[in-house]
Motif scaffolding. Structure first.
Motif, PDB file in Angstrom:
ATOM      1  N   HIS A 186       9.827 -12.228  11.954  1.00  0.00           N
ATOM      2  CA  HIS A 186       8.788 -13.072  12.550  1.00  0.00           C
ATOM      3  C   HIS A 186       7.792 -12.232  13.359  1.00  0.00           C
ATOM      4  N   ALA A 187       7.832 -12.305  14.697  1.00  0.00           N
ATOM      5  CA  ALA A 187       6.837 -11.598  15.506  1.00  0.00           C
ATOM      6  C   ALA A 187       7.195 -10.142  15.759  1.00  0.00           C
ATOM      7  N   ASP A 188       8.353  -9.698  15.290  1.00  0.00           N
ATOM      8  CA  ASP A 188       8.815  -8.324  15.508  1.00  0.00           C
ATOM      9  C   ASP A 188       8.673  -7.505  14.234  1.00  0.00           C
ATOM     10  N   LEU A 189       8.021  -6.368  14.358  1.00  0.00           N
ATOM     11  CA  LEU A 189       7.787  -5.484  13.223  1.00  0.00           C
ATOM     12  C   LEU A 189       8.278  -4.094  13.599  1.00  0.00           C
ATOM     13  N   VAL A 190       9.287  -3.600  12.898  1.00  0.00           N
ATOM     14  CA  VAL A 190       9.840  -2.275  13.174  1.00  0.00           C
ATOM     15  C   VAL A 190       9.246  -1.291  12.169  1.00  0.00           C
ATOM     16  N   LEU A 191       8.563  -0.278  12.695  1.00  0.00           N
ATOM     17  CA  LEU A 191       7.788   0.646  11.880  1.00  0.00           C
ATOM     18  C   LEU A 191       8.184   2.095  12.154  1.00  0.00           C
ATOM     19  N   GLU A 192       7.789   2.943  11.233  1.00  0.00           N
ATOM     20  CA  GLU A 192       7.906   4.384  11.419  1.00  0.00           C
ATOM     21  C   GLU A 192       7.179   4.803  12.698  1.00  0.00           C
ATOM     22  N   ARG A 193       7.812   5.648  13.469  1.00  0.00           N
ATOM     23  CA  ARG A 193       7.156   6.185  14.661  1.00  0.00           C
ATOM     24  C   ARG A 193       6.327   7.400  14.260  1.00  0.00           C
ATOM     25  N   LEU A 194       5.043   7.353  14.576  1.00  0.00           N
ATOM     26  CA  LEU A 194       4.115   8.414  14.212  1.00  0.00           C
ATOM     27  C   LEU A 194       3.820   9.275  15.433  1.00  0.00           C
ATOM     28  N   ASP A 195       4.052  10.549  15.318  1.00  0.00           N
ATOM     29  CA  ASP A 195       3.734  11.476  16.400  1.00  0.00           C
ATOM     30  C   ASP A 195       2.441  12.198  16.071  1.00  0.00           C
ATOM     31  N   GLY A 196       1.524  12.171  16.992  1.00  0.00           N
ATOM     32  CA  GLY A 196       0.233  12.805  16.789  1.00  0.00           C
ATOM     33  C   GLY A 196      -0.858  11.978  17.443  1.00  0.00           C
ATOM     34  N   PRO A 197      -2.014  12.569  17.690  1.00  0.00           N
ATOM     35  CA  PRO A 197      -3.098  11.831  18.334  1.00  0.00           C
ATOM     36  C   PRO A 197      -3.800  10.903  17.358  1.00  0.00           C
ATOM     37  N   ALA A 252      -0.937  12.210  11.946  1.00  0.00           N
ATOM     38  CA  ALA A 252       0.492  12.505  11.950  1.00  0.00           C
ATOM     39  C   ALA A 252       0.770  13.814  11.228  1.00  0.00           C
ATOM     40  N   ALA A 253       2.020  14.255  11.306  1.00  0.00           N
ATOM     41  CA  ALA A 253       2.403  15.503  10.650  1.00  0.00           C
ATOM     42  C   ALA A 253       2.194  15.434   9.142  1.00  0.00           C
ATOM     43  N   ARG A 254       2.341  14.245   8.570  1.00  0.00           N
ATOM     44  CA  ARG A 254       2.175  14.114   7.112  1.00  0.00           C
ATOM     45  C   ARG A 254       0.738  13.833   6.711  1.00  0.00           C
ATOM     46  N   GLY A 255      -0.163  13.825   7.681  1.00  0.00           N
ATOM     47  CA  GLY A 255      -1.573  13.591   7.403  1.00  0.00           C
ATOM     48  C   GLY A 255      -2.068  12.341   8.108  1.00  0.00           C
ATOM     49  N   PRO A 256      -3.350  12.009   7.961  1.00  0.00           N
ATOM     50  CA  PRO A 256      -3.888  10.805   8.604  1.00  0.00           C
ATOM     51  C   PRO A 256      -3.198   9.550   8.083  1.00  0.00           C
ATOM     52  N   VAL A 257      -2.811   8.671   9.008  1.00  0.00           N
ATOM     53  CA  VAL A 257      -2.129   7.426   8.668  1.00  0.00           C
ATOM     54  C   VAL A 257      -2.905   6.273   9.307  1.00  0.00           C
ATOM     55  N   VAL A 258      -3.192   5.245   8.525  1.00  0.00           N
ATOM     56  CA  VAL A 258      -3.941   4.085   9.013  1.00  0.00           C
ATOM     57  C   VAL A 258      -2.958   3.064   9.570  1.00  0.00           C
ATOM     58  N   LEU A 267       0.830  -1.213   0.000  1.00  0.00           N
ATOM     59  CA  LEU A 267       0.000   0.000   0.000  1.00  0.00           C
ATOM     60  C   LEU A 267       0.859   1.256   0.000  1.00  0.00           C
ATOM     61  N   GLY A 268       1.979   1.227   0.710  1.00  0.00           N
ATOM     62  CA  GLY A 268       2.862   2.382   0.727  1.00  0.00           C
ATOM     63  C   GLY A 268       3.374   2.717  -0.659  1.00  0.00           C
ATOM     64  N   LYS A 269       3.686   1.691  -1.449  1.00  0.00           N
ATOM     65  CA  LYS A 269       4.154   1.924  -2.815  1.00  0.00           C
ATOM     66  C   LYS A 269       3.075   2.547  -3.691  1.00  0.00           C
ATOM     67  N   LEU A 270       1.823   2.294  -3.332  1.00  0.00           N
ATOM     68  CA  LEU A 270       0.698   2.847  -4.089  1.00  0.00           C
ATOM     69  C   LEU A 270       0.275   4.224  -3.580  1.00  0.00           C
ATOM     70  N   GLY A 271       0.976   4.722  -2.575  1.00  0.00           N
ATOM     71  CA  GLY A 271       0.695   6.057  -2.061  1.00  0.00           C
ATOM     72  C   GLY A 271      -0.347   6.111  -0.964  1.00  0.00           C
ATOM     73  N   TYR A 272      -0.752   4.960  -0.438  1.00  0.00           N
ATOM     74  CA  TYR A 272      -1.733   4.967   0.644  1.00  0.00           C
ATOM     75  C   TYR A 272      -1.018   5.249   1.966  1.00  0.00           C
ATOM     76  N   PRO A 273      -1.651   6.013   2.862  1.00  0.00           N
ATOM     77  CA  PRO A 273      -0.973   6.417   4.106  1.00  0.00           C
ATOM     78  C   PRO A 273      -0.896   5.308   5.150  1.00  0.00           C
TER      79      PRO A 273
END
Length: 238
Positions: free
Chosen positions: A75-86, A141-147, A60-66
């Motif tokens: 495996h059970a560990d997923l390292v992701l972008e940290r999103l700041d915002g409510p 987030a600062a870049r807009g709503p992220v799902v 989805l990220g490659k398709l431009g979806y947030p």
């Protein structure tokens, strides 16, 4: 040792800035830790393989979806972008976003998702279905709503995705008179009004799916009948 510059790497994770992972939050089946100011670790307690979830987000990220950027999966560990915002839910609680705008945002994000091609299926009318899209799973987030939280993703006719979101909101709406119930009662009509498909089409399937969800407690399952009735009432009102 306190004050040491050397901290062993979190298992399966390459830590960019040396430091001890800091606990941030606990979900139903995963814990989230801050690794540094740019990354978080989402770890499934039962050892669930996070690779399918990472693959969907990368697609989805490659398709431009947030979605959060995926840095690493092991495996059970997923390292992701940290999103700041409510979250969208917190923004409504704090009065930063109206319930109507929250319902519209949720419906728009879902409609946008359903315009994109699935990752695996070749069925012409099938799409990626989030399966758990509600205001708590949208971060402003600062870049807009992220799902966030793509653990329940499936591919199939998109109507079920809309019905599931409606049922999730309706379950909270009929669960007493607390603040969250009031918010859900206000967001649900807006979500239904702005959705581009009829939530009634797959309502029974969505109710059955929620009832079979092992993460659902007895009280939540007990609310399903009233939740479905509320959706029907709101969907048929002139």
């Amino acid at each position: 040792m306190p004050g040491s510059d050397h901290v062993p790497a979190w298992p399966g994770v390459r830590v960019i800035r040396v430091g001890i992972p800091v606990f941030l939050a606990a979900g139903r089946d995963a814990d989230v830790f801050a690794l540094d100011d740019r990354r978080v670790l989402r770890r499934y307690r039962a050892g669930t393989d996070a690779a399918p979830e990472a693959a969907v987000m990368a697609h989805l990220g490659k398709l431009g979806y947030p979605v959060p950027r995926v840095h690493r999966v092991d495996h059970a560990d997923l390292v992701l972008e940290r999103l700041d915002g409510p979250t969208l839910l917190q923004a409504v609680v704090d009065g930063l976003v109206s319930a109507d705008d929250a319902g519209r945002e949720l419906a728009d994000l879902q409609a946008r998702l359903h315009t994109l091609p699935p990752r695996v299926s070749t069925e012409p009318d099938w799409r990626i279905r989030h399966g758990d899209l509600h205001p708590g799973n949208v971060v402003l987030a600062a870049r807009g709503p992220v799902v966030i939280d793509w653990r329940n993703t499936t591919e199939g006719p998109p109507g079920l995705d809309i019905a599931l979101s409606a049922v999730i909101l309706a379950q909270v709406a009929v669960d007493g008179g607390g603040a969250l119930a009031g918010i859900a009662r206000a967001v649900l009509p807006a979500f239904l009004a702005h959705s581009r498909r009829d939530a009634l089409v797959a309502l029974e399937e969505a109710v059955a799916a929620r009832g079979a969800d092992p993460n659902q407690g007895d009280a939540e399952i007990a609310h399903l009948g009233r939740a479905a009735a509320l959706i029907r009432a709101l969907s048929t009102d002139p």
